[in-house]
Scaffold this motif. Structure first.
Motif, mmCIF file in Angstrom:
data_model
loop_
_atom_site.group_PDB
_atom_site.id
_atom_site.type_symbol
_atom_site.label_atom_id
_atom_site.label_comp_id
_atom_site.label_asym_id
_atom_site.label_seq_id
_atom_site.Cartn_x
_atom_site.Cartn_y
_atom_site.Cartn_z
ATOM 1 N N GLY A 1 -0.406 56.838 103.448
ATOM 2 C CA GLY A 1 0.062 56.470 102.126
ATOM 3 C C GLY A 1 1.356 57.150 101.747
ATOM 4 O O GLY A 1 1.861 58.042 102.449
ATOM 5 N N GLU A 2 1.925 56.717 100.642
ATOM 6 C CA GLU A 2 3.207 57.256 100.186
ATOM 7 C C GLU A 2 3.050 58.643 99.573
ATOM 8 O O GLU A 2 1.994 59.006 99.054
ATOM 9 N N ILE A 3 4.156 59.407 99.648
ATOM 10 C CA ILE A 3 4.221 60.736 99.025
ATOM 11 C C ILE A 3 5.441 60.737 98.125
ATOM 12 O O ILE A 3 6.552 60.452 98.576
ATOM 13 N N SER A 4 5.241 61.062 96.866
ATOM 14 C CA SER A 4 6.337 61.056 95.891
ATOM 15 C C SER A 4 6.866 62.467 95.679
ATOM 16 O O SER A 4 6.094 63.418 95.526
ATOM 17 N N PHE A 5 8.182 62.595 95.669
ATOM 18 C CA PHE A 5 8.838 63.867 95.375
ATOM 19 C C PHE A 5 9.836 63.659 94.243
ATOM 20 O O PHE A 5 10.669 62.746 94.313
ATOM 21 N N SER A 6 9.742 64.493 93.240
ATOM 22 C CA SER A 6 10.739 64.472 92.176
ATOM 23 C C SER A 6 11.933 65.314 92.605
ATOM 24 O O SER A 6 11.833 66.136 93.536
ATOM 25 N N ALA A 7 13.063 65.131 91.967
ATOM 26 C CA ALA A 7 14.232 65.963 92.250
ATOM 27 C C ALA A 7 13.890 67.425 91.987
ATOM 28 O O ALA A 7 13.216 67.753 91.008
ATOM 29 N N GLU A 8 14.310 68.297 92.884
ATOM 30 C CA GLU A 8 14.083 69.748 92.818
ATOM 31 C C GLU A 8 12.676 70.157 93.245
ATOM 32 O O GLU A 8 12.351 71.343 93.217
ATOM 33 N N LYS A 9 11.844 69.186 93.658
ATOM 34 C CA LYS A 9 10.516 69.566 94.170
ATOM 35 C C LYS A 9 10.694 70.303 95.485
ATOM 36 O O LYS A 9 11.499 69.925 96.336
ATOM 37 N N SER A 10 9.914 71.362 95.675
ATOM 38 C CA SER A 10 10.064 72.234 96.839
ATOM 39 C C SER A 10 8.910 72.065 97.819
ATOM 40 O O SER A 10 7.761 71.884 97.409
ATOM 41 N N ILE A 11 9.244 72.144 99.105
ATOM 42 C CA ILE A 11 8.237 72.258 100.156
ATOM 43 C C ILE A 11 8.373 73.658 100.753
ATOM 44 O O ILE A 11 9.426 74.025 101.276
ATOM 45 N N HIS A 12 7.323 74.427 100.671
ATOM 46 C CA HIS A 12 7.317 75.805 101.157
ATOM 47 C C HIS A 12 7.020 75.767 102.663
ATOM 48 O O HIS A 12 5.939 75.372 103.083
ATOM 49 N N THR A 13 7.984 76.189 103.487
ATOM 50 C CA THR A 13 7.850 76.037 104.927
ATOM 51 C C THR A 13 7.502 77.319 105.681
ATOM 52 O O THR A 13 6.919 77.260 106.760
ATOM 53 N N GLU A 14 7.883 78.463 105.150
ATOM 54 C CA GLU A 14 7.623 79.699 105.897
ATOM 55 C C GLU A 14 7.671 80.910 104.975
ATOM 56 O O GLU A 14 8.438 80.950 104.007
ATOM 57 N N ASN A 15 6.834 81.906 105.297
ATOM 58 C CA ASN A 15 6.913 83.224 104.682
ATOM 59 C C ASN A 15 7.256 84.247 105.752
ATOM 60 O O ASN A 15 6.890 84.085 106.926
ATOM 61 N N SER A 16 7.948 85.288 105.360
ATOM 62 C CA SER A 16 8.185 86.408 106.252
ATOM 63 C C SER A 16 7.978 87.691 105.453
ATOM 64 O O SER A 16 8.855 88.124 104.695
ATOM 65 N N TYR A 17 6.782 88.265 105.603
ATOM 66 C CA TYR A 17 6.425 89.479 104.857
ATOM 67 C C TYR A 17 7.149 90.684 105.441
ATOM 68 O O TYR A 17 7.322 90.795 106.661
ATOM 69 N N LYS A 18 7.568 91.582 104.557
ATOM 70 C CA LYS A 18 8.281 92.785 104.960
ATOM 71 C C LYS A 18 7.447 94.023 104.606
ATOM 72 O O LYS A 18 6.804 94.068 103.557
ATOM 73 N N TYR A 19 7.473 94.997 105.487
ATOM 74 C CA TYR A 19 6.649 96.196 105.339
ATOM 75 C C TYR A 19 7.505 97.458 105.348
ATOM 76 O O TYR A 19 8.652 97.435 105.794
ATOM 77 N N THR A 20 6.901 98.531 104.908
ATOM 78 C CA THR A 20 7.442 99.859 105.162
ATOM 79 C C THR A 20 6.701 100.418 106.377
ATOM 80 O O THR A 20 5.653 99.894 106.776
ATOM 81 N N VAL A 21 7.216 101.483 106.949
ATOM 82 C CA VAL A 21 6.519 102.115 108.076
ATOM 83 C C VAL A 21 5.125 102.550 107.644
ATOM 84 O O VAL A 21 4.139 102.374 108.383
ATOM 85 N N GLU A 22 5.030 103.072 106.434
ATOM 86 C CA GLU A 22 3.743 103.564 105.948
ATOM 87 C C GLU A 22 2.744 102.435 105.715
ATOM 88 O O GLU A 22 1.570 102.531 106.090
#
Length: 311
Positions: free
Chosen positions: A255-276
């Motif tokens: 079926g169809e998928i509707s996107f409005s202008a400025e709608k975002s698709i979240h593709t990746e996360n990259s978590y950052k850590y401290t040594v601790e």
């Protein structure tokens, strides 16, 4: 890709917070584009990690037993394996990554560079389909009583949430772990690293739509989407998004998928850590004797740890 997985992907795109699986970024072209990202001026984790390995490989080898099997998760181009194999000298090396011509060519190239080494490979999604039994069966071809050493460079663990990372790292029946972690930096540095001036990361991100078209049967037009990278300080992660430039309707077998202008698709996360914070994560999931090798500018760290069999 199974039908149920395809339908789940389409359902996630219809969500108010649309997402795509990270693995869709890494088809043949995606693998090549990621390698190009590591060469950009703004993206430093790969360069920093190689510097840490170059300075500390002998020390890392001294921590490990004499007979190990190095199990490289997300091996990709096998470029980092090429750098560490001469010093670590494992009894066998097992490259694991998603099926692709790019990956298999990389393994073949590595085998030609090191014809004397026992180089094995598995074409599989290491986040889902890689079982301990499969690892044992595969490396048994190389011998017995090898210390299973997970090699997880590139800060790929950052693609997992901290909870998912803990679950993932505790899922393996391994003896040792070598893992690279991109450390927390200023939001400006991080956002530039994931949105380089040449637009290589943007191309990498947009390619996920082309891969989706091939695998699921959608008809995304990448020219109607823009790349965006933002640092979420509350969750300590870089987020990559694709943002619709205009209102549009995407066709799919479900079926169809509707996107409005400025709608975002979240593709990746990259978590950052401290040594601790990452040391605590490792300790909490049963790793002991944790050694840390940190880049001089505190930008990157490689951790080597032993699995506590009593945990």
């Amino acid at each position: 890709m199974k039908e149920i997985e395809k339908k789940e992907i389409i359902d996630s795109l219809r969500s108010s917070k649309a997402t795509l699986p990270v693995k869709l970024l890494y088809d043949n072209l995606g693998g090549k584009l990621f390698d190009a990202i590591t060469e950009t001026e703004e993206y430093t984790p790969t360069k920093d990690e190689l510097a840490v390995f170059s300075e500390n490989l002998e020390k890392i080898k001294a921590i490990l037993p004499n007979s190990i099997c190095l199990i490289d998760l997300g091996a990709g181009s096998c470029f980092k394996a090429e750098k560490v194999l001469p010093v670590l000298n494992p009894s066998c090396y097992l490259a694991v990554d998603l099926p692709s011509e790019f990956f298999m060519n990389s393994v073949q190239r590595l085998s030609s560079i090191f014809p004397e080494k026992n180089i094995l490979s598995l074409e599989i999604d290491f986040t889902e389909g890689l079982t301990n039994d499969l690892i044992d069966t595969t490396i048994s071809k190389a011998g017995t009583n090898l210390a299973k050493t997970i090699f997880f460079p590139g800060s790929t663990i950052g693609n997992f949430s901290p909870v998912a990372a803990s679950k993932f790292l505790s899922s393996f029946d391994n003896d040792f772990l070598i893992i690279g972690i991109d450390l927390l930096k200023t939001s400006s540095e991080l956002e530039k690293a994931y949105d380089d001036a040449l637009g290589v990361t943007a191309a990498f991100n947009k390619n996920v739509l082309l891969n989706l078209n091939r695998q699921v049967g959608t008809n995304f037009d990448v020219t109607r989407w823009s790349h965006k990278a933002i640092f979420n300080s509350e969750k300590s992660r870089i987020e990559m998004h694709l943002v619709a430039k205009e209102e549009q309707i995407i066709e799919s077998p479900y079926g169809e998928i509707s996107f409005s202008a400025e709608k975002s698709i979240h593709t990746e996360n990259s978590y950052k850590y401290t040594v601790e914070s990452f040391s605590k994560l490792l300790s909490d999931v049963g790793y002991i004797d944790i050694s840390k090798f940190v880049h001089p500018n505190n930008s990157y760290a490689v951790f080597v740890a032993k699995r506590n069999r009593q945990f």
